[in-house]
Design an enzyme around this catalytic site. Structure first.
Site, mmCIF file in Angstrom:
data_model
loop_
_atom_site.group_PDB
_atom_site.id
_atom_site.type_symbol
_atom_site.label_atom_id
_atom_site.label_comp_id
_atom_site.label_asym_id
_atom_site.label_seq_id
_atom_site.Cartn_x
_atom_site.Cartn_y
_atom_site.Cartn_z
ATOM 1 N N ASN A 9 88.631 35.931 68.634
ATOM 2 C CA ASN A 9 87.974 35.292 66.791
ATOM 3 C C ASN A 9 88.297 36.534 66.006
ATOM 4 O OD1 ASN A 9 87.620 34.539 64.461
ATOM 5 N ND2 ASN A 9 85.276 34.121 64.953
ATOM 6 N N TRP A 10 89.386 36.634 65.865
ATOM 7 C CA TRP A 10 89.908 38.100 64.461
ATOM 8 C C TRP A 10 89.478 37.911 63.042
ATOM 9 C CZ3 TRP A 10 95.582 38.215 65.223
ATOM 10 C CH2 TRP A 10 95.817 38.389 66.774
ATOM 11 N N LYS A 11 88.766 37.318 62.924
ATOM 12 C CA LYS A 11 87.790 36.679 61.603
ATOM 13 C C LYS A 11 88.959 37.528 59.856
ATOM 14 C CE LYS A 11 83.259 37.484 64.486
ATOM 15 N NZ LYS A 11 81.997 38.410 64.038
ATOM 16 N N HIS A 95 81.221 28.411 62.640
ATOM 17 C CA HIS A 95 80.887 29.757 63.353
ATOM 18 C C HIS A 95 79.409 30.426 61.983
ATOM 19 C CE1 HIS A 95 81.068 34.700 63.590
ATOM 20 N NE2 HIS A 95 81.596 33.883 65.401
ATOM 21 N N GLU A 97 78.851 32.793 60.832
ATOM 22 C CA GLU A 97 78.782 33.580 59.554
ATOM 23 C C GLU A 97 79.506 32.429 58.377
ATOM 24 O OE1 GLU A 97 82.547 35.805 61.337
ATOM 25 O OE2 GLU A 97 80.829 37.342 62.171
ATOM 26 N N GLU A 167 76.284 31.087 70.105
ATOM 27 C CA GLU A 167 76.459 32.682 69.980
ATOM 28 C C GLU A 167 75.424 32.967 69.413
ATOM 29 O OE1 GLU A 167 80.591 33.721 68.902
ATOM 30 O OE2 GLU A 167 80.464 32.908 67.500
ATOM 31 N N GLY A 173 77.950 41.184 66.780
ATOM 32 C CA GLY A 173 78.370 42.578 65.506
ATOM 33 C C GLY A 173 77.743 43.725 66.140
ATOM 34 N N SER A 213 78.945 40.114 70.863
ATOM 35 C CA SER A 213 79.189 41.958 71.370
ATOM 36 C C SER A 213 79.643 42.048 73.204
ATOM 37 C CB SER A 213 77.959 42.325 71.342
ATOM 38 O OG SER A 213 77.588 42.571 70.194
ATOM 39 N N GLY A 234 84.682 38.779 68.930
ATOM 40 C CA GLY A 234 85.149 39.030 67.766
ATOM 41 C C GLY A 234 85.525 40.563 67.984
ATOM 42 N N GLY A 235 84.662 41.154 67.588
ATOM 43 C CA GLY A 235 85.671 43.347 68.016
ATOM 44 C C GLY A 235 86.475 43.520 69.296
#
Ligand code: 13P
Length: 251
Positions: A9-11, A95, A97, A167, A173, A213, A234-235
């Site tokens: 997920n590149w957000k 998600h 967010e 999640e 994150g 993470s 993510g990251g």
């Protein structure tokens, strides 16, 4: 046997140029990977160009959100069939967010999931508790209501087009991963719940991903758990090398 899914997920990161460069770097690193469903989720504006870049490879394309209507006066929204048109096979829905910053609820998740599946997409439906909810021992009741309401009205057959992503919000994150045991406990709970709602066979076939993470050094332990069928990253998905290392967790 469930085919593992590793999804990035590149957000809200990466221009079209950066996104295509990333998949071009990723392709050779995962070209020999077998039996892993590899998915990347760039921003809307990069989807079509990333699709051209991954054509013919083993990398699948996802969007990070969609609307539930097919078309109409809905300024700023994107319909599932347009995601198909841009080359997507998957779409991330609900998600945390989006729930936190954009007012997504279990009801909107449900409408989006149904519309996405109707358009022929696989819906990656996200659930997860906040730190306050975990600390007040509400984890299981929160997950239960998110799944029950989010998947309300779906049939057992249609569940084949759903992937669940667990999640925990406190692990996103933050560098704090849920322990393998903490994740497995919730994944197992989700599978039992799906069995109650859709029958054992349908529940046994659903991939349940862990997100929060996930890194090259913790993916193996998570993937060794019986009900963890992949990761939503993510990251660590923003760099080809670390994402490829996660995709190749089994090598
Ligand atoms: P991180 O891997 O950066 O914690 O993000 C997880 C996530 O939200 C994936 O959807």
């Amino acid at each position: 046997m469930r085919t593992p899914v590793i999804a990035g997920n590149w957000k809200l990161f990466k221009t079209i140029g950066e996104a295509t460069a990333l998949v071009n770097e990723l392709k050779p690193l995962v070209a020999r990977t077998r039996n892993v469903e590899i998915v990347v989720a760039p921003v809307f504006t990069a989807l079509s160009r990333v699709f051209d870049a991954v054509a013919g490879s083993n990398i699948n394309l996802a969007a990070q959100n969609c609307y539930w209507e097919e078309e109409g006066a809905f300024t700023g929204e994107v319909a599932p069939k347009l995601l198909k048109d841009a080359g997507c096979s998957h779409v991330i829905i609900g998600h945390s967010e989006r729930r936190q910053y954009f007012g997504e609820s279990d009801a909107t998740v449900n409408r989006k999931a149904k519309a996405a599946i109707a358009a022929g997409l696989t819906a990656i439906v996200c659930v997860g508790e906040t730190l306050a909810e975990r600390e007040s021992e509400k984890t299981f009741s929160i997950i239960e209501s998110q799944i029950e309401s989010g998947l309300e009205g779906l049939s057992a057959e249609v569940l084949a087009n759903v992937i669940i992503a667990y999640e925990p919000v406190w692990a996103i994150g933050t560098g704090k991963t849920a322990s393998d045991e903490q994740a497995q406990e919730v994944h197992s709970f989700i599978r039992h719940l799906l069995a109650r709602l859709f029958g054992q066979a349908a529940a046994d076939a659903v991939r349940i991903l862990y997100g929060g993470s996930v890194k090259p050094d913790n993916v193996k332990g998570l993937m060794a758990k019986p009900d963890i069928d992949g990761a939503l990253v993510g990251g660590a998905s923003l760099k080809a090398e670390s994402f490829a290392a996660i995709v190749n967790f089994g090598l």
